[in-house]
Design an enzyme around this catalytic site. Structure first.
Site, PDB file in Angstrom:
ATOM      1  CB  THR A 120      -0.897   0.018   1.256  1.00 15.27           C
ATOM      2  OG1 THR A 120      -1.475   1.321   1.412  1.00 15.27           O
ATOM      3  CG2 THR A 120      -0.096  -0.263   2.519  1.00 15.27           C
ATOM      4  CE1 TYR A 144      -3.724  -2.263   5.105  1.00 17.97           C
ATOM      5  CE2 TYR A 144      -3.248   0.022   4.542  1.00 17.97           C
ATOM      6  CZ  TYR A 144      -3.545  -1.261   4.150  1.00 17.97           C
ATOM      7  OH  TYR A 144      -3.652  -1.571   2.827  1.00 17.97           O
TER       8      TYR A 144
END
Ligand code: UDP
Length: 340
Positions: A120, A144
């Site tokens: 990501t 995350y």
């Protein structure tokens, strides 16, 4: 001889299911592991075997590998909600890091030498320069992002030690749906901008909030690089071809390299839907990065990848068509349940 098969973890989820569809349409043999916590078995093309369970369950993995001649792994399975990761870091380190560790352990034991990993843009944190190149510093701002970065590092080390080849794909803002509206993002309570905008356009929300209109950007709202999920699924196919051709392990940004503001994005949904909905200016959302745009020179140079839907209105139109269909289906199901 058994055919060569691609194992896709998280293949029933949003990006995973689009990639499974792209692989199946290209004639690849695919098997999926998914715990169906956020995915849907109905989104898999006919004939694709689904093993329901945890992608980090080594017994399950051994069983799948015993039945199928797995040649490559595409690893999507994981948790993806940034604020949830703030509340539950250990859950995120388990689902994103420990799962990948177990999966890699089995891959190494079984000699599976090709691995494609879903990472990501959140690994960059607040970038010093945009567009962001892959060699930019990685300073994630959430568990995350950290759990994805830790997995990137682990994958790099595993590849160096055992001769595995990998491609890490760092996704920017993934949006849209299958152009034929066969599949799309079906998560209830999604927080992503385009999903919220099409929910507003289909009357499922009274309004959409714009988080921050006082940023030093042209219209004051944040800027994002949206990539159509079908183009992203094709990037996975291209990454697989690259590895099969002996390409060296690498990390690639996945975006179009162009930013649109939050207000422009909402406007695109208004235009393609022809429906107006209330837009409310709200305070900045804590943790938001002002501008996130990919430097895409590396992916365009290394992969044979030709984006087909690099257009905000097209992305918005496909997201809307899917949302319309989802709404009708859920509405129909509800009526059915009530009358039954
Ligand atoms: N955003 C917004 N209203 C919403 C949802 C998102 O203004 O209802 C903004 C958000 O503040 C950010 C951008 O849209 O600037 C993209 O947010 P999203 O959650 O879609 O993705 P992120 O870039 O945070 O991964």
């Amino acid at each position: 001889m058994r055919s060569m098969t691609v194992l896709v973890t998280g293949g029933a989820g949003y990006i995973g299911s689009h990639t499974v569809l792209a692989l199946a349409e290209a004639g690849e043999d695919v098997v999926v592991i998914d715990d169906l916590s956020t995915g849907f078995s109905a989104y898999l093309p006919e004939g694709v075997p689904l093993f329901i369970g945890d992608a980090g369950d080594e017994n399950l993995l051994e069983g799948v590998i015993a039945q199928h001649n797995i040649e490559s792994i595409i690893h999507f399975a994981g948790s993806v909600v940034v604020p949830d990761s703030m509340r539950d870091p250990l859950g995120y380190y388990r689902n994103n890091f420990m799962t990948a560790r177990n999966l890699l352990n089995v891959a190494v034991k079984r000699g599976i030498g090709r691995f494609i990993f879903s990472s990501t843009a959140a690994v960059y944190g607040d970038p010093d320069q945009v567009p962001v190149p892959e060699h930019a510093p990685t300073r994630p701002l959430s568990p995350y992002g950290s759990s994805k970065l830790m997995t990137e590092i682990m994958l790099h080390d595993v590849a160096a030690a055992y001769g595995m080849q990998y491609v890490t794909l760092r996704y920017f803002n993934v949006a849209g749906a299958d152009p034929q509206a066969r599949i799309g993002l079906a998560t209830v309570g999604a927080t992503h901008l385009l999903k919220i905008a099409v929910e507003a356009a289909t009357g499922q929300r009274a309004k959409i909030d714009v988080f921050g209109t006082d940023y030093p950007t042209p219209d004051g709202s944040c800027i994002r690089d949206f990539i159509h999920v079908t183009d992203l699924s094709q990037a996975h196919r291209s990454a697989l071809a690259y590895l099969r051709n002996g390409g060296a392990s690498t990390t690639l940004n996945c975006g179009y390299g162009r930013g649109y503001s939050v207000l422009e994005t909402i406007d695109a949904v208004r235009r393609v839907s022809g429906r107006s909905f209330a837009v409310q200016y709200a305070p900045r959302r804590p943790g938001d990065i002002m501008t996130m745009v990919a430097d895409t020179s590396r992916i365009r140079g290394l992969l044979d990848w030709k984006p087909q839907y690099d257009d905000l209105e097209t992305i918005a139109a496909h997201a809307l068509a899917w949302e319309d269909k989802l709404y009708r289906e859920r509405h129909g199901e509800l009526r059915h349940a009530v009358s039954a």
